[in-house]
Scaffold this active site. Structure first.
Site, mmCIF file in Angstrom:
data_model
loop_
_atom_site.group_PDB
_atom_site.id
_atom_site.type_symbol
_atom_site.label_atom_id
_atom_site.label_comp_id
_atom_site.label_asym_id
_atom_site.label_seq_id
_atom_site.Cartn_x
_atom_site.Cartn_y
_atom_site.Cartn_z
ATOM 1 N N ASN A 293 36.393 31.906 31.007
ATOM 2 C CA ASN A 293 36.953 33.283 31.370
ATOM 3 C C ASN A 293 37.993 32.990 32.369
ATOM 4 O O ASN A 293 38.287 31.887 32.923
ATOM 5 C CB ASN A 293 35.944 34.189 31.967
ATOM 6 C CG ASN A 293 35.855 33.679 33.415
ATOM 7 O OD1 ASN A 293 36.536 34.157 34.503
ATOM 8 N ND2 ASN A 293 34.866 32.948 33.936
ATOM 9 N N PHE B 286 39.905 37.258 39.308
ATOM 10 C CA PHE B 286 39.379 38.086 40.407
ATOM 11 C C PHE B 286 39.789 39.688 40.100
ATOM 12 O O PHE B 286 40.541 40.257 41.053
ATOM 13 C CB PHE B 286 39.756 37.788 41.799
ATOM 14 C CG PHE B 286 39.031 36.557 42.183
ATOM 15 C CD1 PHE B 286 38.013 35.735 41.662
ATOM 16 C CD2 PHE B 286 39.904 35.903 43.404
ATOM 17 C CE1 PHE B 286 37.391 34.712 42.185
ATOM 18 C CE2 PHE B 286 39.172 34.778 43.897
ATOM 19 C CZ PHE B 286 37.858 34.186 43.391
ATOM 20 N N SER C 138 37.195 29.490 42.463
ATOM 21 C CA SER C 138 37.693 29.854 40.956
ATOM 22 C C SER C 138 38.817 28.996 40.619
ATOM 23 O O SER C 138 39.536 29.057 41.264
ATOM 24 C CB SER C 138 37.870 31.260 41.027
ATOM 25 O OG SER C 138 38.547 31.753 39.906
ATOM 26 N N ASN D 81 40.916 30.385 38.456
ATOM 27 C CA ASN D 81 41.789 31.385 37.744
ATOM 28 C C ASN D 81 42.592 32.018 38.978
ATOM 29 O O ASN D 81 43.155 33.188 38.770
ATOM 30 C CB ASN D 81 41.092 32.528 37.020
ATOM 31 C CG ASN D 81 39.952 31.657 36.210
ATOM 32 O OD1 ASN D 81 40.755 30.880 35.541
ATOM 33 N ND2 ASN D 81 38.958 32.122 36.011
ATOM 34 N N THR D 82 42.518 31.726 40.244
ATOM 35 C CA THR D 82 43.439 32.192 41.087
ATOM 36 C C THR D 82 44.486 31.174 41.645
ATOM 37 O O THR D 82 43.797 29.958 42.068
ATOM 38 C CB THR D 82 42.757 32.864 42.393
ATOM 39 O OG1 THR D 82 42.214 33.953 42.069
ATOM 40 C CG2 THR D 82 43.835 33.199 43.750
ATOM 41 N N LYS E 45 31.089 28.501 48.019
ATOM 42 C CA LYS E 45 30.542 28.175 46.527
ATOM 43 C C LYS E 45 31.780 27.283 45.980
ATOM 44 O O LYS E 45 32.891 27.527 46.431
ATOM 45 C CB LYS E 45 30.505 29.376 45.961
ATOM 46 C CG LYS E 45 30.331 29.185 44.184
ATOM 47 C CD LYS E 45 30.063 30.423 43.754
ATOM 48 C CE LYS E 45 29.884 30.233 41.977
ATOM 49 N NZ LYS E 45 29.606 31.646 41.274
ATOM 50 N N ASN F 178 30.755 26.640 40.386
ATOM 51 C CA ASN F 178 31.286 27.852 39.825
ATOM 52 C C ASN F 178 31.725 27.120 38.223
ATOM 53 O O ASN F 178 31.158 26.137 37.894
ATOM 54 C CB ASN F 178 32.713 27.789 40.462
ATOM 55 C CG ASN F 178 33.366 29.070 40.265
ATOM 56 O OD1 ASN F 178 33.342 29.569 39.359
ATOM 57 N ND2 ASN F 178 33.662 29.943 41.291
ATOM 58 N N THR F 179 32.658 27.679 37.647
ATOM 59 C CA THR F 179 33.051 27.185 36.174
ATOM 60 C C THR F 179 33.829 26.052 36.174
ATOM 61 O O THR F 179 34.348 25.553 37.345
ATOM 62 C CB THR F 179 33.418 28.558 35.525
ATOM 63 O OG1 THR F 179 34.770 28.691 36.248
ATOM 64 C CG2 THR F 179 32.894 29.696 35.150
HETATM 65 C C1 LIG Z 1 33.096 36.045 32.913
HETATM 66 C C2 LIG Z 1 32.646 35.380 34.247
HETATM 67 C C3 LIG Z 1 33.279 35.976 35.584
HETATM 68 C C4 LIG Z 1 32.808 35.119 36.804
HETATM 69 N N1 LIG Z 1 33.376 35.703 37.823
HETATM 70 C C5 LIG Z 1 32.988 34.926 39.121
HETATM 71 C C6 LIG Z 1 33.570 35.343 40.430
HETATM 72 O O1 LIG Z 1 33.976 36.529 40.279
HETATM 73 N N2 LIG Z 1 33.107 34.802 41.473
HETATM 74 C C7 LIG Z 1 32.366 33.510 41.375
HETATM 75 O O2 LIG Z 1 32.026 33.208 42.517
HETATM 76 N N3 LIG Z 1 31.970 33.245 40.082
HETATM 77 C C8 LIG Z 1 32.277 33.699 39.021
HETATM 78 N N4 LIG Z 1 31.828 33.251 37.613
HETATM 79 C C9 LIG Z 1 31.085 32.089 37.875
HETATM 80 C C10 LIG Z 1 29.518 32.224 37.838
HETATM 81 O O3 LIG Z 1 29.031 32.881 38.922
HETATM 82 C C11 LIG Z 1 28.677 30.753 37.635
HETATM 83 O O4 LIG Z 1 29.066 30.138 38.778
HETATM 84 C C12 LIG Z 1 29.381 30.040 36.365
HETATM 85 O O5 LIG Z 1 29.629 31.090 35.428
HETATM 86 C C13 LIG Z 1 28.144 29.069 35.806
HETATM 87 O O6 LIG Z 1 26.966 29.851 35.792
HETATM 88 P P1 LIG Z 1 26.533 30.114 34.268
HETATM 89 O O7 LIG Z 1 26.805 29.019 33.496
HETATM 90 O O8 LIG Z 1 25.113 30.498 34.758
HETATM 91 O O9 LIG Z 1 27.298 31.071 33.783
HETATM 92 C C14 LIG Z 1 32.233 34.003 36.558
HETATM 93 C C15 LIG Z 1 31.615 33.474 35.540
HETATM 94 C C16 LIG Z 1 31.871 34.285 34.207
HETATM 95 C C17 LIG Z 1 31.321 33.876 33.049
#
Ligand SMILES: Cc1cc2nc3c(=O)[nH]c(=O)nc-3n(C[C@H](O)[C@H](O)[C@H](O)COP(=O)(O)O)c2cc1C
Length: 368
Positions: free
Chosen positions: A114, A118, A184, A186-187, A226, A255-256
């Site tokens: 993704n 934000f 993140s 993406n910012t 985070k 995070n990702t």
């Molecule tokens: C579509 C999407 C949007 C996300 N948006 C945020 C976000 O706004 N803020 C944040 O801290 N993490 C965001 N994350 C990260 C998740 O909170 C998590 O840290 C990450 O996806 C790893 O966990 P998972 O493998 O269980 O998805 C997002 C993840 C996905 C897939």
């Protein structure tokens, strides 16, 4: 096979990822207002209770940030067994996020990429929604974490500090805990705030605001940070030092990731999409980060583990690596909404197998 996997998932997967997601959130919101969701399917097993930041959690499985960004479906989540919910990321000011499409499923890898960027209604609008929810007290019987992040167009240092502080000021009264997102991908420039100097100035400023605020419990809101899975060991040590020095309540990892392993099975074009990768391919790295943080902090800083958890075994491994609580997001997309209930049932059995009396007894047991 569950109804989710045989019926709901194939239908949802005919829609693009973001449309399916918005549709799901709307359905949950509707189901909740019609009162057709069961109150809670959270297990009440005493072995699952966790105390974190001075707050009691009914079980250790939470919803990760990004799934219910604006808090539209908050009361629905415990129906699936969640022991806590994190909403957000919410930015100081409203912003649309990146152009669509900006979320992609990688079904062959049980993963998602993704670059939402934000998309946020902004802290004022979300605070307004929380106010209405609070009127029907309590917002959530289980703990609520509100995750705040930087508005894209705000770049000058003091303005960034004020952007986060504004969100905290407006949202803390509705939260049990505040999470600060500096990770993140993406910012533009956001991850630079994870470096020691900028992180210390940002978190000191946020802590000042926190001390002047009260959370939904009438107390100073505990603050978490985070972090990204792409940090070096050195940078993670810096984060721990700052977190301990400023008396943060803990760290959420991770995070990702922007990295792409060679072992991904999806098409090269999919894998090459810009953004953060989540789900199964993130699991090993997120677990490694957890072990590192637990060892380096000597187990003294509470940790929340997230990244690639999609079974009770995954959750248990993360807990044994040092996490007091865990979160899921991408796993829900592939395994279905009752994943938290399944994880909790499995955790009870795994604790029994290992003759451990509580989650707390298992935290970090593989790293001691
Ligand atoms: C579509 C999407 C949007 C996300 N948006 C945020 C976000 O706004 N803020 C944040 O801290 N993490 C965001 N994350 C990260 C998740 O909170 C998590 O840290 C990450 O996806 C790893 O966990 P998972 O493998 O269980 O998805 C997002 C993840 C996905 C897939």
């Amino acid at each position: 096979m569950s109804i989710y996997k045989s019926l709901v998932k194939p239908l949802l997967f005919t829609l693009d990822a973001e449309t399916a997601h918005s549709f799901t959130i709307k359905c949950l919101h509707r189901a909740n207002s019609l009162g057709i969701l069961t109150k809670s399917t959270a297990l009440t097993d005493p072995t699952l209770k966790v105390s974190f930041g001075g707050i009691e959690f009914p079980n250790p499985v939470g919803l990760a940030a990004g799934c219910d960004k604006a808090g539209e479906a908050i009361p629905a989540w415990p129906s699936f067994g969640f022991g806590f919910v994190e909403i957000g990321t919410i930015t100081g000011e409203p912003q649309p996020g990146n152009p669509k499409p900006r979320a992609f499923r990688l079904p062959q890898d049980d993963a998602v990429i993704n670059r939402m960027g934000f998309n946020s209604e902004g802290s004022e609008a979300v605070a307004e929604r929380m106010k209405i929810l609070k009127a029907r007290k309590p917002i959530l019987a289980s703990p609520l974490i509100i995750n705040i992040g930087k508005t894209k167009v705000v770049t000058e240092e003091n303005a960034v500090l004020e952007d986060y502080r504004k969100s905290l000021r407006l949202l803390a009264p509705y939260a049990d805990i505040i999470a600060v997102n500096v990770s993140s991908p993406n910012t533009p420039g956001l991850r630079l705030w994870q470096e020691k100097g900028p992180l210390k100035s940002l978190l000191s400023s946020i802590m000042q605001e926190a001390i002047a605020s009260v959370n939904a419990r009438g107390e100073t809101p505990p603050v978490l940070v985070k972090i990204s899975p792409d940090m070096s060991a050195h940078d993670m040590v810096d984060v721990l030092e700052v977190a301990v020095e400023l008396q943060l309540a803990g760290v959420i990892a991770t995070n990702t990731t922007i990295s792409r392993s060679d072992s991904l099975h999806s098409s090269a074009a999919k894998v090459a999409e810009t953004g953060g990768l989540s789900g199964r391919p993130l699991k090993e790295r997120a677990n490694e980060v957890m072990r590192f943080l637990f060892r380096e902090s000597g187990g003294r800083l509470p940790l929340i583990g997230v990244g690639g958890i999609s079974s009770a075994e995954d959750a248990y491994e993360r807990i044994r690596s040092g996490a007091s609580l865990v979160q899921v997001y991408t796993g829900l997309i592939f395994e279905g909404p009752y994943l938290p209930r399944t994880i909790n049932q499995g955790l009870v059995a795994l604790l029994q197998r290992d003759r451990l009396k509580s989650i707390n007894d298992a935290v970090g047991i593989d790293c001691r």
